[in-house]
Design an enzyme around this catalytic site. Structure first.
Site, mmCIF file in Angstrom:
data_model
loop_
_atom_site.group_PDB
_atom_site.id
_atom_site.type_symbol
_atom_site.label_atom_id
_atom_site.label_comp_id
_atom_site.label_asym_id
_atom_site.label_seq_id
_atom_site.Cartn_x
_atom_site.Cartn_y
_atom_site.Cartn_z
ATOM 1 N N TYR A 144 -21.188 22.480 40.096
ATOM 2 C CA TYR A 144 -20.181 21.263 40.588
ATOM 3 C C TYR A 144 -18.833 21.837 40.796
ATOM 4 C CZ TYR A 144 -18.384 16.739 41.858
ATOM 5 O OH TYR A 144 -17.823 15.605 42.469
ATOM 6 N N GLU A 165 -25.478 11.174 46.678
ATOM 7 C CA GLU A 165 -24.599 10.998 47.563
ATOM 8 C C GLU A 165 -24.917 11.281 48.908
ATOM 9 O OE1 GLU A 165 -23.722 12.587 44.795
ATOM 10 O OE2 GLU A 165 -21.742 11.816 44.174
ATOM 11 N N ARG A 186 -15.792 20.458 41.667
ATOM 12 C CA ARG A 186 -14.577 19.726 41.436
ATOM 13 C C ARG A 186 -14.542 19.700 39.976
ATOM 14 N NH1 ARG A 186 -16.942 16.451 45.703
ATOM 15 N NH2 ARG A 186 -15.915 16.815 47.642
ATOM 16 N N ASP A 188 -17.927 12.904 38.324
ATOM 17 C CA ASP A 188 -16.478 12.725 38.136
ATOM 18 C C ASP A 188 -16.216 11.259 38.459
ATOM 19 O OD1 ASP A 188 -17.002 12.310 40.862
ATOM 20 O OD2 ASP A 188 -15.736 14.360 41.472
ATOM 21 N N GLU A 201 -15.012 9.741 41.111
ATOM 22 C CA GLU A 201 -15.427 9.101 42.278
ATOM 23 C C GLU A 201 -17.045 8.773 42.296
ATOM 24 O OE1 GLU A 201 -13.855 8.479 44.855
ATOM 25 O OE2 GLU A 201 -11.902 8.636 43.940
ATOM 26 N N HIS A 236 -17.401 20.050 32.948
ATOM 27 C CA HIS A 236 -16.912 20.339 31.564
ATOM 28 C C HIS A 236 -17.260 22.283 31.787
ATOM 29 C CE1 HIS A 236 -16.127 16.937 29.615
ATOM 30 N NE2 HIS A 236 -17.472 16.088 29.877
ATOM 31 N N ASP A 291 -22.261 12.399 41.655
ATOM 32 C CA ASP A 291 -21.483 13.172 41.120
ATOM 33 C C ASP A 291 -20.745 12.965 39.805
ATOM 34 O OD1 ASP A 291 -21.937 14.936 43.215
ATOM 35 O OD2 ASP A 291 -20.102 14.529 44.366
#
Length: 890
Positions: free
Chosen positions: A309, A9, A311, A84, A86, A356, A82
């Protein structure tokens, strides 16, 4: 060119990963989402199975082109966004764009996922790719469609019923409701008086506080003493019982050991809460800095990702990370500081979208103090917080010795008086040596003190008895930390969305922050009341949480992504239509009557208007037009009194006159407070029009005159033509058009002819801003007398156009455009003028002065011809009869 193309990103993340993968890999950034819904109505079509109309994000077009170009020379594509929903959606959208372009033929496509940006984690992820998860993509699409359907239907309704510029959202609105309900609780709260009986005792020359826990054989509760008389009676009773020597007798000593265990490592939510409590960071600031730490910081040996990460809802840690943390604890604090057994924390959330692992340092051996010189101040503070929390979670418990000593005043029996002293001693600090969790609205712990050794039967000197008056307090207003905690407890939204929720509430001016606590504004209360009354189901905490559960089910592949949309859409849009037809603007405003104006006898009300809250004298049905006055800063619709409202109507205030005899007035207008002298105006930025003095007004006028003098480079005194200094440099203006001055010309040397030539060559002003406050066209209209009634202003457009930044390019929009819509050219029904008008790109640039002068002369000749008597007569003859009559009357 490298055979492998990796997409992430952000450029910071790309630089870090590039260093780990080497020359066989090219790493490029997408700069976030590459495709999004078109920013207009129809982007989601419920009648077509919730088909979603996407377009390229304009600001990222060039990045997509760079990726496309690099892909042509590569053999494989690795989508490493990422881990997730998004991130999965970004990868899928890019895949779809490249696939539609036919650029993925004979290319291997891999989805690469890692939860920390370290050499081993990145290389292992590239070596073990997976396919794109359409379940995660569908969950993100369903969320995006829901948010669009709510926002694009409720927000325009708010514009019609309240005022323009407002918004409502699926998650934002329940958060606003939470803040407004707390405000209502505080407003309705009635304080209640109560008294506590405190005392001071002494033993072996050490004094300590005591508290009465039993009076006349009855347990002392919060409201045992509700007035001064009862408290004084208790004071006298205790003193009398302890007489004649003012002594107490130790009745009971209770000693215990208490353990306190460390908190689990950070999730997104708990990181935002602790950063707010301990560092004073907003949720948005916390996530921005955490992103920087995750993507990589140069620590002297190139970029290194410092945290995993950020989030995540998980509190678990990888076995390798736990092993390293325990080794670091033993090295820094000794083997006894390490927990006897590995602490295992379990995640309560069933959320499927997050990583996780909890947020932790990528390596516990990277001690904050060792890298402080490489980090910015905020980066260091947040990294230190994350490091300490992760390390503390594997440390030994803290051990306290607690003691409670009960003391008797006078004789034991059914009417006895008992006082208690509490104390505690930290025996073994354990994890507290590194980190202690913060608390919202924490109170002082009276037991956190050391008491002298005492045994049953010992005498304790009673030094004093002090009754203390208290009043119950309303529930505290939300801080960012407590709001995030409440949202998580109710299951509203997801931790990754909390920062944007809070930011939106502030940007829309629904809330204010005072002393780091949220206060609902008048407009916030009105919007919440409107939504709670007419859309109660959709701002209900249970509904929002249930919708999140459904989206999680989509992410787990348990149901189609259109299922939650289908359940939601039909009843929702029916309710929107019903409210639009049956609820009036006056019902929504809910004016509050304050009383009657003494001077006129008319009712005074406070209500919300297009430009904010105001007080009104009279009604629209009166023969005379009602009078209005806006509320002053700090005044609230709920609390303003009749006296305060009357005081608002002292404006405009006459302050005096200038040296030239021009009257000076102070007032408040549409754009804020101002001073008027003669026919000129001066904005008041720091002064209050209700209290500003004549001396201060004269100072403001002098400053304005000086600024105007410096603004005018040359005033020709002909046709309003001036050479002026502007925000972006000098320019020429005649009040109707503005013209740029060539860089090679000195503005002071321009002549009137030069200025006219440049104005003639300048493009006409755009129609932006044409509305009820725009100047009206007067060309080809008969002159009217001052008594003639002016034409009504044009109405404002019903809806604002989409922001330019959100609109895609023509090429991107063409992909999403229905087949019947032409890509370019004049649409059916366009006016002849529109057909003749040249596109902006074809208009002539600024011409040299000589050419412009020739053009100006030609234009003047045409105007002269139009003014000839013959042409004027012809135009008059062609005029409609009604117009001729009006002209004759004039």
């Amino acid at each position: 060119m490298a055979d492998n193309l990796v997409i992430v990103e952000s450029p910071a993340k790309a630089r870090t990963i590039k260093k780990y993968l080497g020359k066989d890999f090219e790493v490029l950034a997408s700069y976030g989402h590459v495709r999004d819904l078109v920013p207009k109505e129809g982007a989601v079509d419920p009648d077509a199975g919730f088909a979603m109309n996407y377009q390229l994000v304009e600001r990222n077009e060039r990045h997509v082109e760079a990726i496309s170009k690099a892909l042509k020379k590569a053999k494989s594509l690795h989508l490493a966004t990422d881990p997730d929903r998004e991130g999965e959606a970004i990868a899928w959208h890019l895949y779809e764009i490249l696939k539609l372009r036919g650029e993925l033929k004979h290319k291997a496509v891999h989805r690469v996922v890692f939860h920390e940006i370290t050499r081993n984690a990145v290389r292992e992820a590239v070596a073990a790719p997976r396919d794109l998860s359409l379940d995660l993509v569908n969950a993100q699409q369903a969320r995006r469609a829901l948010d669009y359907l709510v926002g694009f239907n409720l927000s325009p309704l708010l514009w019609k019923k309240v005022r323009r510029g407002l918004s409502a959202g699926r998650v934002q609105s329940p958060a606003l409701r939470m803040i407004c309900e707390r405000e209502a609780e505080i407003a309705a709260f009635v304080p209640r008086e109560y008294w506590s009986i405190d005392a001071l005792g002494e033993h072996t020359a050490q004094s300590f506080p005591l508290k009465l826990i039993e009076f006349r054989g009855q347990k002392v509760e919060q409201f045992s003493f509700t007035d001064a008389a009862a408290a004084r009676a208790a004071e006298q009773g205790i003193k009398a019982a302890a007489a004649p020597n003012s002594e107490l007798t130790v009745l009971q000593v209770d000693r215990k050991q208490r353990r306190r265990n460390p908190a689990p490592p950070f999730t997104t939510s708990t990181l935002q809460q602790e950063a707010s409590r301990k560092l004073g960071f907003s949720a948005q600031r916390t996530m921005r800095i955490a992103q920087q730490l995750y993507e990589g910081v140069d620590t002297g040996e190139g970029n290194v990702g410092l945290i995993t990460y950020m989030r995540t809802d998980s509190v678990s840690l990888a076995a390798e990370a736990v092993k390293e943390i325990r080794e670091v604890i033993a090295k820094l604090y000794g083997a006894e500081a390490v927990a006897e057994e590995v602490r295992v924390y379990k995640t309560k959330s069933k959320n499927a979208q997050e990583a996780h692992e909890a947020i932790r340092p990528t390596s516990a051996s990277i001690i904050p103090a060792d890298i402080e010189r490489y980090l910015e101040a905020d980066q260091f503070r947040l990294y230190a917080l994350i490091w300490k929390r992760a390390v503390a979670c594997q440390m030994a418990h803290a051990l306290f010795d607690t003691v409670a000593v009960d003391m008797l005043a006078g004789a034991d029996g059914p009417q006895r008086h008992v006082l208690r002293a509490n104390g505690s001693t930290l025996v073994k600090p354990g994890y507290i040596a590194v980190y202690q969790e913060g608390r919202d609205d924490a109170t002082d712990d009276e037991s956190d003190q050391v008491l002298p050794p005492m045994q049953v039967g010992d005498a304790v000197k009673l030094l004093s008895v002090q009754p203390q008056q208290h009043f119950t307090e309303p529930p505290p207003r939300f801080t960012e930390a407590s709001l995030v905690k409440a949202l998580e407890e109710y299951g509203i939204g997801r931790p990754s969305t909390y920062a944007s929720i809070i930011s939106t509430l502030r940007d829309r001016e629904y809330v204010e922050i005072d002393n780091r606590r949220f206060t609902a504004t008048d407009i916030g209360k009105i919007v919440n009341r409107f939504l709670s009354e007419h859309f109660h189901q959709y701002v209900d905490y249970g509904f929002t949480a249930a919708m999140e559960d459904e989206l999680d089910a989509v992410a787990r592949g348990e149901e189609p992504w259109t299922t939650p949309l289908s359940k939601f859409w039909k009843p929702f849009i029916r309710q929107v239509d019903s409210v639009e037809k049956n609820v009036t603007r006056e019902q929504v405003a809910q004016a509050r009557e304050l009383g009657r104006d003494v001077a006129s006898g008319k009712p005074m009300t406070v209500r919300m208007g297009r430009f904010g809250p105001f007080v009104q004298i009279g009604t629209k049905d009166d023969a005379e037009k009602p009078r209005f006055a806006g509320l002053r800063p700090g005044q609230k619709m709920d609390t303003i009194t009749l006296e305060q409202a009357v005081a608002l109507f002292i404006l405009p205030r006459t302050l005096g006159a200038t040296a030239e005899g021009e009257p000076i007035l102070a007032n408040v207008g549409r754009f804020g407070p101002y001073i008027k002298y003669g026919s000129k105006y001066v904005s008041l930025k720091d002064d209050d029009p209700y209290t500003v003095t004549l001396e201060r007004a004269l100072e403001c006028i002098s400053a304005k005159q000086l600024a105007d003098a410096n603004r005018i480079i040359n005033d020709f005194g002909v046709d309003g033509i001036q050479v002026l200094n502007g925000r972006y440099g000098p320019y020429i203006s005649n009040g109707e058009k503005n013209a740029r001055i060539p860089k090679d010309r000195d503005p002071k040397t321009l002549t009137l002819e030069d200025s006219r030539a440049l104005l003639a060559a300048a493009p006409a002003r755009s129609m932006r801003g044409r509305g009820r406050f725009a100047p009206k066209k007067t060309a080809n209209k008969p002159e009217t007398t001052p008594e003639a009634k002016p034409a009504k202003p044009r109405r404002r457009a019903a809806a604002a156009p989409a922001p330019a930044a959100a609109q895609g390019t023509a090429a991107a929009a063409a992909v999403a455009r229905p087949a019947a819509m032409p890509a370019a050219g004049i649409t059916a029904g366009a006016s002849p003028k529109a057909a003749k008008r040249k596109p902006a790109s074809a208009r002539a640039p600024l011409r040299p002065i000589e050419k412009a002068a020739a053009k100006s002369a030609a234009k003047a000749t045409r105007k002269s011809a139009l003014k000839s008597p013959a042409k004027a007569a012809a135009r008059a003859a062609a005029r409609p009869a009604s117009t001729k009559k009006a002209a004759g009357a004039a």
